[in-house]
Design a protein around this motif. Structure first.
Motif, PDB file in Angstrom:
ATOM      1  N   SER A 172      86.110   7.224  18.265  1.00 60.69           N
ATOM      2  CA  SER A 172      86.068   5.937  18.951  1.00 60.69           C
ATOM      3  C   SER A 172      84.820   5.862  19.825  1.00 60.69           C
ATOM      4  O   SER A 172      84.830   6.338  20.958  1.00 60.69           O
ATOM      5  N   PRO A 174      83.202   3.494  21.650  1.00 55.96           N
ATOM      6  CA  PRO A 174      83.183   2.936  23.007  1.00 55.96           C
ATOM      7  C   PRO A 174      83.838   3.850  24.024  1.00 55.96           C
ATOM      8  O   PRO A 174      83.362   3.959  25.160  1.00 55.96           O
ATOM      9  N   VAL A 175      84.908   4.540  23.606  1.00 51.62           N
ATOM     10  CA  VAL A 175      85.607   5.426  24.533  1.00 51.62           C
ATOM     11  C   VAL A 175      84.712   6.598  24.919  1.00 51.62           C
ATOM     12  O   VAL A 175      84.624   6.993  26.081  1.00 51.62           O
ATOM     13  N   VAL A 178      82.250   5.764  27.522  1.00 46.67           N
ATOM     14  CA  VAL A 178      82.829   5.819  28.865  1.00 46.67           C
ATOM     15  C   VAL A 178      82.825   7.259  29.380  1.00 46.67           C
ATOM     16  O   VAL A 178      82.469   7.528  30.533  1.00 46.67           O
ATOM     17  N   ALA A 294      89.802   7.390  37.275  1.00 53.20           N
ATOM     18  CA  ALA A 294      90.582   6.385  36.547  1.00 53.20           C
ATOM     19  C   ALA A 294      89.948   6.130  35.182  1.00 53.20           C
ATOM     20  O   ALA A 294      90.641   6.088  34.159  1.00 53.20           O
ATOM     21  N   LEU A 295      88.610   6.005  35.164  1.00 55.26           N
ATOM     22  CA  LEU A 295      87.912   5.773  33.894  1.00 55.26           C
ATOM     23  C   LEU A 295      88.173   6.912  32.921  1.00 55.26           C
ATOM     24  O   LEU A 295      88.423   6.690  31.724  1.00 55.26           O
ATOM     25  N   VAL A 297      90.704   8.959  32.873  1.00 56.08           N
ATOM     26  CA  VAL A 297      92.085   8.944  32.384  1.00 56.08           C
ATOM     27  C   VAL A 297      92.243   7.873  31.308  1.00 56.08           C
ATOM     28  O   VAL A 297      92.908   8.094  30.282  1.00 56.08           O
ATOM     29  N   VAL A 298      91.612   6.718  31.531  1.00 54.95           N
ATOM     30  CA  VAL A 298      91.673   5.649  30.527  1.00 54.95           C
ATOM     31  C   VAL A 298      91.116   6.157  29.197  1.00 54.95           C
ATOM     32  O   VAL A 298      91.726   5.989  28.132  1.00 54.95           O
ATOM     33  N   ALA A 299      89.960   6.840  29.275  1.00 58.07           N
ATOM     34  CA  ALA A 299      89.362   7.375  28.042  1.00 58.07           C
ATOM     35  C   ALA A 299      90.311   8.355  27.370  1.00 58.07           C
ATOM     36  O   ALA A 299      90.482   8.334  26.144  1.00 58.07           O
ATOM     37  N   ILE A 301      93.583   8.463  27.621  1.00 56.23           N
ATOM     38  CA  ILE A 301      94.730   7.753  27.031  1.00 56.23           C
ATOM     39  C   ILE A 301      94.330   7.157  25.678  1.00 56.23           C
ATOM     40  O   ILE A 301      95.042   7.281  24.690  1.00 56.23           O
ATOM     41  N   PHE A 302      93.148   6.528  25.650  1.00 59.37           N
ATOM     42  CA  PHE A 302      92.688   5.896  24.408  1.00 59.37           C
ATOM     43  C   PHE A 302      92.515   6.935  23.306  1.00 59.37           C
ATOM     44  O   PHE A 302      92.844   6.698  22.153  1.00 59.37           O
TER      45      PHE A 302
END
Lengths: 305, 220
Positions: A172, A174-175, A178, A294-295, A297-299, A301-302
């Protein structure tokens, strides 16, 4: 011959790392309209400092003398696990990323102990701030490494940055971008660069990293400087290795040149950022780092989905 | 490509949670509206050609131009720059945003979806955008921030709609857009009135409007 390739990697890192500080300073000078110090300034500084003697205060104890060489050793050990361009790491085993993070932590611990050992209030304050910020930056670094290991399916730095190669970008893109961005933030905070600390400050009250080395002199400060340059190299290798994994340009010298170029570009970007951005207020730093966490963790999770 | 847009949406979400400046929140909502407006272009479906272009254009116009412009106008009229006393601070809000994303991924992994969705991320991202909108509505005191939260919530619902209503004409969506437009309009007028009567738009003090004053307020 193939077995010697990892050693090339080490030699490149050891010789080219202090160059990056020169690149940063030249870019900053360019933005300020000055000519700036020579690119090799840090080499000259280290050479000069090594020829000097050290002065030790009577208040300091054994930690003060032990910290600079011990810190340098920790950083050098961490360097063994970092692959560089076309060359794999010298040492690798599953889970070595945890060891690398803790080696960086051990080096920081040495600096903190040495700073506290001087009994100077400024150094104590610098150490306290550094310890405070490292709580966040270490967590962010771990989260990034976790995201990278999910993306590459490997739990060693060599696997993520070298063996996985271009495959890591198939998951992925885009992830991963990040993750690269967050790794750059970690690079800035761990190397005490501008939005988090100002390496040029002359006011002890506002220093973080510089405050911790105020009372060191001669070879000790040379070791601190060299360790800092190597730390920049290590942390710049992570986003550089992600952005340009081995396999995108499968010839050895081309890839090494590309890798060096990317790290120099990271340094130049840092210099440009330092010329354009102001330092964050100290209260804002944990907030910024929380956002970075936070960023990541978002990455994570994705990628884990 | 859809994944990139979805990632962007999540990042904008976190940004809107972390910013207390109202003009920044409005800008984030505009970008989010623009990003969401582009999503139908990447969905395989029966809608093509002129209708698709019309849907995208109308969504972009309403979500990314008219509503933000109107909010900006309202902000200038009532002259509030930033959220002075949000009920939840910026860092905690960001952590909530991450928790919401995690929850959304968990829920959507349990959610039986009868047909293939274009991206596995679209449902969880839509849920997390909606949750963020709800959270902004309940955690901010300024009336304008709450309107922004309402818009973010609507963005999430819209995303959910275009993820699931692939086979339907998007008339439902357009009707909803009209509802929201009217809603924002009414809210804007309310904000003006609160501001004109009380010289601030802090909704947490609206309870003082009642005939009886709560003990806490009287002691202030």
């Amino acid at each position: 011959m193939n077995n010697l390739y990892p050693l090339f990697n080490l030699i490149i890192a050891l010789t080219a790392a202090p160059l990056m500080s020169g690149v940063i300073n030249r870019v900053k000078a360019f933005f300020a309209g000055r000519k700036g110090p020579p690119l090799l300034q840090l080499y000259f500084d280290i050479g000069k400092l090594l020829r000097k003697g050290a002065v030790y205060s009577r208040t300091t104890g054994v930690f003060f003398r032990l910290a600079p060489p011990a810190g340098l050793v920790f950083i050098l050990t961490a360097l063994l696990f970092i692959p560089c361009g076309a060359y794999p790491a010298v040492l690798f085993f599953p889970g070595d990323m945890v060891l690398v993070v803790y080696l960086l932590g051990a080096q920081r611990f040495c600096m903190l102990l040495a700073a506290l050992d001087t009994g100077s209030s400024f150094e104590g304050m610098g150490a306290s701030r550094d310890a405070h910020f490292s709580v966040f930056s270490e967590a962010v670094l771990f989260l990034c490494l976790a995201a990278m290991s999910v993306a590459s399916g490997s739990v060693s730095l060599n696997g993520m940055l070298f063996t996985a190669g271009g495959r890591i970008w198939q998951v992925s893109p885009p992830v991963l971008l990040v993750v690269v961005f967050v790794l750059y933030i970690v690079l800035l905070v761990e190397n005490y660069r501008v939005p988090f600390d100002d390496p040029n400050t002359h006011l002890e009250l506002t220093m973080i990293h510089e405050a911790m080395a105020l009372d060191h002199g001669g070879p000790d400060i040379a070791m601190f400087e060299y360790a800092a340059a190597l730390k920049f190299w290590i942390l710049a290798s992570l986003p550089a290795g992600l952005l340009f994994p081995y396999g995108m340009k499968p010839d050895f010298f081309g890839n090494s040149a590309l890798f060096l170029g990317v790290i120099a570009l990271t340094a130049a970007l840092t210099g440009a950022l330092e010329s354009c951005a102001a330092r964050l207020r100290l209260v804002k730093v944990p907030q910024m780092l929380t956002a970075a966490a936070a960023l990541s963790v978002v990455a994570l999770i994705f990628l884990a989905k | 490509m859809v994944d990139g847009i979805l990632m962007l949406l999540v990042l904008l979400n976190l940004f809107s949670l972390g910013s207390t400046r109202i003009s920044a929140s409005i800008r984030v909502v505009a970008y989010q509206g623009a990003a969401i407006g582009l999503v139908p272009l990447f969905l395989p479906g029966k809608i093509t050609g002129g209708i698709l272009a019309a849907i995208v254009l109308v969504t972009l116009l309403v979500k990314a131009v008219i509503l933000p412009w109107f909010l900006r106008y309202a902000q200038k009229r009532v002259n509030v720059r930033r959220e002075e006393k949000p009920f939840v601070g910026a860092s905690t809000s960001i952590l909530f945003g991450v928790a919401a994303l995690g929850t959304a991924f968990f829920i959507s992994s349990r959610l039986p979806i009868p047909f293939a969705v274009v991206s596995p991320f679209i449902v969880p991202v839509a849920l997390s955008v909606s949750l963020t909108g709800f959270f902004i509505i309940i955690s901010r005191a300024e009336a304008l921030s709450q309107v922004v939260g309402y818009l973010i919530l609507e963005n999430g619902i819209y995303l959910f709609g275009i993820a699931l209503l692939l086979e339907q004409p998007l008339l439902v969506e357009l009707g909803m857009l009209l509802d929201v437009f009217v809603g924002i309009f009414v809210m804007g007028i309310t904000v003006f009135h609160i501001s004109r009567e009380f010289e601030h738009t802090d909704t947490s003090r609206l309870s003082g409007l009642a005939d009886w004053l709560p003990e806490v307020r009287r002691n202030e």
